[in-house]
Structure formats: structure tokens, C-alpha cells
Motif scaffolding. Structure first.
Motif, PDB file in Angstrom:
ATOM      1  N   ALA A 186       0.830  -1.201   0.000  1.00 11.21           N
ATOM      2  CA  ALA A 186       0.000   0.000   0.000  1.00 11.21           C
ATOM      3  C   ALA A 186       0.869   1.258   0.000  1.00 11.21           C
ATOM      4  CB  ALA A 186      -0.914  -0.008   1.218  1.00 11.21           C
ATOM      5  N   LEU A 187       0.405   2.263  -0.718  1.00 11.73           N
ATOM      6  CA  LEU A 187       1.095   3.547  -0.686  1.00 11.73           C
ATOM      7  C   LEU A 187       0.813   4.233   0.652  1.00 11.73           C
ATOM      8  CD1 LEU A 187       0.287   4.904  -4.268  1.00 11.73           C
ATOM      9  CD2 LEU A 187       2.377   3.778  -3.489  1.00 11.73           C
ATOM     10  N   PRO A 188       1.780   4.938   1.200  1.00 15.83           N
ATOM     11  CA  PRO A 188       1.549   5.638   2.475  1.00 15.83           C
ATOM     12  C   PRO A 188       0.402   6.645   2.345  1.00 15.83           C
ATOM     13  CG  PRO A 188       3.893   5.605   1.918  1.00 15.83           C
ATOM     14  CD  PRO A 188       3.163   5.111   0.710  1.00 15.83           C
ATOM     15  N   ALA A 189      -0.371   6.786   3.411  1.00 15.08           N
ATOM     16  CA  ALA A 189      -1.520   7.696   3.392  1.00 15.08           C
ATOM     17  C   ALA A 189      -1.095   9.128   3.082  1.00 15.08           C
ATOM     18  CB  ALA A 189      -2.252   7.634   4.730  1.00 15.08           C
ATOM     19  N   ASP A 190       0.066   9.546   3.623  1.00 13.40           N
ATOM     20  CA  ASP A 190       0.483  10.925   3.370  1.00 13.40           C
ATOM     21  C   ASP A 190       0.870  11.141   1.905  1.00 13.40           C
ATOM     22  OD1 ASP A 190       2.779   9.383   3.538  1.00 13.40           O
ATOM     23  OD2 ASP A 190       3.936  10.883   4.661  1.00 13.40           O
ATOM     24  N   GLU A 191       1.339  10.091   1.241  1.00 15.26           N
ATOM     25  CA  GLU A 191       1.654  10.240  -0.180  1.00 15.26           C
ATOM     26  C   GLU A 191       0.373  10.309  -1.012  1.00 15.26           C
ATOM     27  OE1 GLU A 191       4.943   8.730  -3.333  1.00 15.26           O
ATOM     28  OE2 GLU A 191       4.076   7.179  -2.062  1.00 15.26           O
ATOM     29  N   CYS A 192      -0.645   9.538  -0.638  1.00 17.39           N
ATOM     30  CA  CYS A 192      -1.934   9.614  -1.340  1.00 17.39           C
ATOM     31  C   CYS A 192      -2.501  11.027  -1.208  1.00 17.39           C
ATOM     32  CB  CYS A 192      -2.918   8.601  -0.768  1.00 17.39           C
ATOM     33  SG  CYS A 192      -2.430   6.876  -1.017  1.00 17.39           S
ATOM     34  N   GLU A 193      -2.396  11.601  -0.012  1.00 16.05           N
ATOM     35  CA  GLU A 193      -2.899  12.961   0.192  1.00 16.05           C
ATOM     36  C   GLU A 193      -2.048  13.977  -0.563  1.00 16.05           C
ATOM     37  OE1 GLU A 193      -4.616  16.379   0.828  1.00 16.05           O
ATOM     38  OE2 GLU A 193      -5.550  14.423   1.102  1.00 16.05           O
ATOM     39  N   ARG A 194      -0.762  13.708  -0.661  1.00 14.20           N
ATOM     40  CA  ARG A 194       0.100  14.619  -1.417  1.00 14.20           C
ATOM     41  C   ARG A 194      -0.311  14.650  -2.886  1.00 14.20           C
ATOM     42  NH1 ARG A 194       2.573  19.237  -2.085  1.00 14.20           N
ATOM     43  NH2 ARG A 194       4.472  19.122  -3.345  1.00 14.20           N
ATOM     44  N   VAL A 195      -0.594  13.506  -3.456  1.00 12.43           N
ATOM     45  CA  VAL A 195      -1.056  13.462  -4.847  1.00 12.43           C
ATOM     46  C   VAL A 195      -2.359  14.240  -4.979  1.00 12.43           C
ATOM     47  CG1 VAL A 195      -1.862  11.987  -6.723  1.00 12.43           C
ATOM     48  CG2 VAL A 195       0.096  11.270  -5.332  1.00 12.43           C
ATOM     49  N   ALA A 196      -3.283  14.031  -4.039  1.00 10.89           N
ATOM     50  CA  ALA A 196      -4.560  14.748  -4.087  1.00 10.89           C
ATOM     51  C   ALA A 196      -4.342  16.255  -3.987  1.00 10.89           C
ATOM     52  CB  ALA A 196      -5.469  14.267  -2.960  1.00 10.89           C
ATOM     53  N   ALA A 197      -3.429  16.684  -3.122  1.00  8.91           N
ATOM     54  CA  ALA A 197      -3.148  18.117  -2.971  1.00  8.91           C
ATOM     55  C   ALA A 197      -2.594  18.705  -4.267  1.00  8.91           C
ATOM     56  CB  ALA A 197      -2.165  18.337  -1.818  1.00  8.91           C
ATOM     57  N   LEU A 198      -1.745  17.948  -4.946  1.00  8.08           N
ATOM     58  CA  LEU A 198      -1.210  18.415  -6.220  1.00  8.08           C
ATOM     59  C   LEU A 198      -2.309  18.509  -7.275  1.00  8.08           C
ATOM     60  CD1 LEU A 198       2.133  16.407  -6.287  1.00  8.08           C
ATOM     61  CD2 LEU A 198       1.922  18.897  -6.178  1.00  8.08           C
ATOM     62  N   VAL A 199      -3.203  17.522  -7.320  1.00  8.99           N
ATOM     63  CA  VAL A 199      -4.307  17.556  -8.276  1.00  8.99           C
ATOM     64  C   VAL A 199      -5.203  18.770  -8.007  1.00  8.99           C
ATOM     65  CG1 VAL A 199      -6.394  16.353  -9.034  1.00  8.99           C
ATOM     66  CG2 VAL A 199      -4.262  15.086  -8.733  1.00  8.99           C
ATOM     67  N   ARG A 200      -5.389  19.096  -6.713  1.00  8.84           N
ATOM     68  CA  ARG A 200      -6.179  20.286  -6.363  1.00  8.84           C
ATOM     69  C   ARG A 200      -5.416  21.571  -6.654  1.00  8.84           C
ATOM     70  NH1 ARG A 200      -7.273  17.245  -1.570  1.00  8.84           N
ATOM     71  NH2 ARG A 200      -5.689  18.494  -0.480  1.00  8.84           N
ATOM     72  N   LYS A 201      -4.118  21.454  -6.891  1.00 10.47           N
ATOM     73  CA  LYS A 201      -3.207  22.583  -7.091  1.00 10.47           C
ATOM     74  C   LYS A 201      -3.146  23.470  -5.851  1.00 10.47           C
ATOM     75  CE  LYS A 201      -3.606  22.612 -12.114  1.00 10.47           C
ATOM     76  NZ  LYS A 201      -3.975  23.360 -13.329  1.00 10.47           N
ATOM     77  N   ASP A 202      -3.082  22.806  -4.700  1.00  9.32           N
ATOM     78  CA  ASP A 202      -2.910  23.536  -3.443  1.00  9.32           C
ATOM     79  C   ASP A 202      -1.568  24.260  -3.449  1.00  9.32           C
ATOM     80  OD1 ASP A 202      -5.295  22.402  -2.660  1.00  9.32           O
ATOM     81  OD2 ASP A 202      -4.429  21.066  -1.151  1.00  9.32           O
ATOM     82  N   GLY A 203      -1.554  25.445  -2.868  1.00 11.41           N
ATOM     83  CA  GLY A 203      -0.305  26.188  -2.718  1.00 11.41           C
ATOM     84  C   GLY A 203       0.361  26.541  -4.033  1.00 11.41           C
ATOM     85  N   LEU A 204      -0.443  26.934  -5.012  1.00 14.42           N
ATOM     86  CA  LEU A 204       0.113  27.163  -6.346  1.00 14.42           C
ATOM     87  C   LEU A 204       1.230  28.195  -6.354  1.00 14.42           C
ATOM     88  CD1 LEU A 204       0.068  26.610  -9.348  1.00 14.42           C
ATOM     89  CD2 LEU A 204      -1.857  28.193  -9.584  1.00 14.42           C
ATOM     90  N   SER A 205       1.118  29.222  -5.533  1.00 12.85           N
ATOM     91  CA  SER A 205       2.135  30.275  -5.549  1.00 12.85           C
ATOM     92  C   SER A 205       3.347  29.966  -4.687  1.00 12.85           C
ATOM     93  CB  SER A 205       1.511  31.602  -5.091  1.00 12.85           C
ATOM     94  OG  SER A 205       1.044  31.481  -3.744  1.00 12.85           O
TER      95      SER A 205
END
Length: 208
Positions: free
Chosen positions: A115-134
């Protein structure tokens, strides 16, 4: 230039993402003939190709996020929202949120072992949301890649729409240019674009 190799678990995640893209009913021309390739699979592969140029050292999370940026996008079409600026912004926000949550669920699938670590799954989701773009370097890379794919693969069809006049297209190009880093802009200027695209980009840069 090749991207860094992925672990077997990350490779499985990539395959699952592509399997979902393959369900897109919208088709584009491919090596096997007209309208034979699901559009979102085509788009995702373009994202990976431009990521290789923009960030050849991309992390596994960034590689997965780029591949999944439009995850199941066809299920929430633009036509489901008012054809106005507020309607567009609402649609775009819902698209990012929905894609991120569904990708995160997919990456948590028991089909991915180990299984992928939960924090890595959330990191991918954050990137897809484009969190912290600036402020987030990887998010900005993803934005660059999306802009490059637009210029490379979508520009001419977009510009040919009946409702799209030159002023609108120049405005869109100015906004696209404003989203990109210097590295992304260099890649854009080196593209083999249509003559029409080159003319409009020149006008957009003159006006910026």
C-alpha cells in the motif's frame, strides 16, 4: 529524457489511473484509426511527456498527479454548469475537488500492494487540487505542464471554436503565460506550434 523509475506499487497506481482514463467515452484519433483513443488517456500521456521535459527528476507523487490531473473529468462536463464566467469557475473548482478525492480513493485501493503511504496519497490529491500554487514548487511544475499540454495539444481546436475571436484568444494566452514559470515559458517558446498559434502568442506577449 526519462523520468525516474517508479516502484512496483507506484507503477500499479499508474496502471489503475490509466484504466480509469480508458473509460472516457470521448475519443480522439490514434495509431489504430480515427476516434480510437479515449481522450483522457491521450491527455494523461501528453502530461507525462511534457513532465519529462519540464521536470525530469519528478517525484513519484508528482508523476502520479500529472497523470491523474483530469481524473474522470468526463463525468462532470462543462455543459452541466452555466456558460458564464462564474459557471466556469464553479465547474473548475468542482472538477479539481472531485478528481482529487477520487484519485486519493484509488491510490488507497487494496489492488496496490504494498500500500502507498496515506500521506503520499494525500500529497497526490493536494497536487491535483493545485494547493499552494504560488508557494509549492511541485504544484507550479504541474501547472506548467498543464499549460504546455494546452499549447501543444488543445490550442488549435480551441482557437477554431465559433465563439472564439482573436481578442478572446489573445486574452486566454496572456492568462496562460501569466501562470507559467520562466522554465515553462522557455519550453513553450521552443515548441513546434502552428503559424496561427505563433502569431497569437506574439500578440499576447506584446500586450502583457
Amino acid at each position: 529524457m526519462a523520468l525516474p523509475s517508479l516502484s512496483p506499487a507506484h507503477e500499479q497506481a499508474l496502471r489503475l489511473i490509466d484504466e480509469a482514463h480508458s473509460e472516457d467515452p470521448n475519443k480522439v484519433d490514434g495509431p489504430n484509426g480515427p476516434k480510437t483513443v479515449p481522450y483522457e488517456l491521450h491527455y494523461a500521456q501528453k502530461m507525462t511527456r511534457w513532465l519529462q521535459s519540464r521536470c525530469p527528476e519528478a517525484s513519484p507523487a508528482l508523476q502520479l498527479a500529472c497523470r491523474a490531473q483530469h481524473f474522470r473529468r468526463w463525468e462532470l462536463p462543462r455543459s452541466a454548469f452555466p456558460m458564464t464566467r462564474p459557471g466556469y469557475l464553479t465547474w473548475r473548482a468542482k472538477q479539481k475537488s472531485q478528481a482529487a478525492s477520487r484519485v486519493s480513493a484509488l491510490l488507497s485501493s487494496p489492488a496496490i500492494q504494498p500500500a502507498l503511504p496515506a500521506d503520499e496519497c494525500e500529497r497526490v490529491a493536494a497536487l491535483v487540487r493545485k494547493d499552494g500554487l504560488s508557494t509549492d514548487g511541485e504544484t507550479q511544475v504541474l501547472e506548467d505542464v498543464a499549460c504546455l499540454v494546452f499549447l501543444d495539444d488543445q490550442f488549435d481546436d480551441f482557437e477554431a471554436k465559433a465563439e472564439m475571436d482573436e481578442d478572446k484568444m489573445v486574452g486566454i494566452l496572456r492568462k496562460t503565460w501569466g501562470k507559467m514559470t520562466d522554465e515553462g515559458k522557455k519550453l513553450a517558446l521552443a515548441m513546434d506550434l502552428s503559424e496561427r498559434a505563433k502569431v497569437l502568442i506574439a500578440k499576447a506577449l506584446e500586450a502583457s
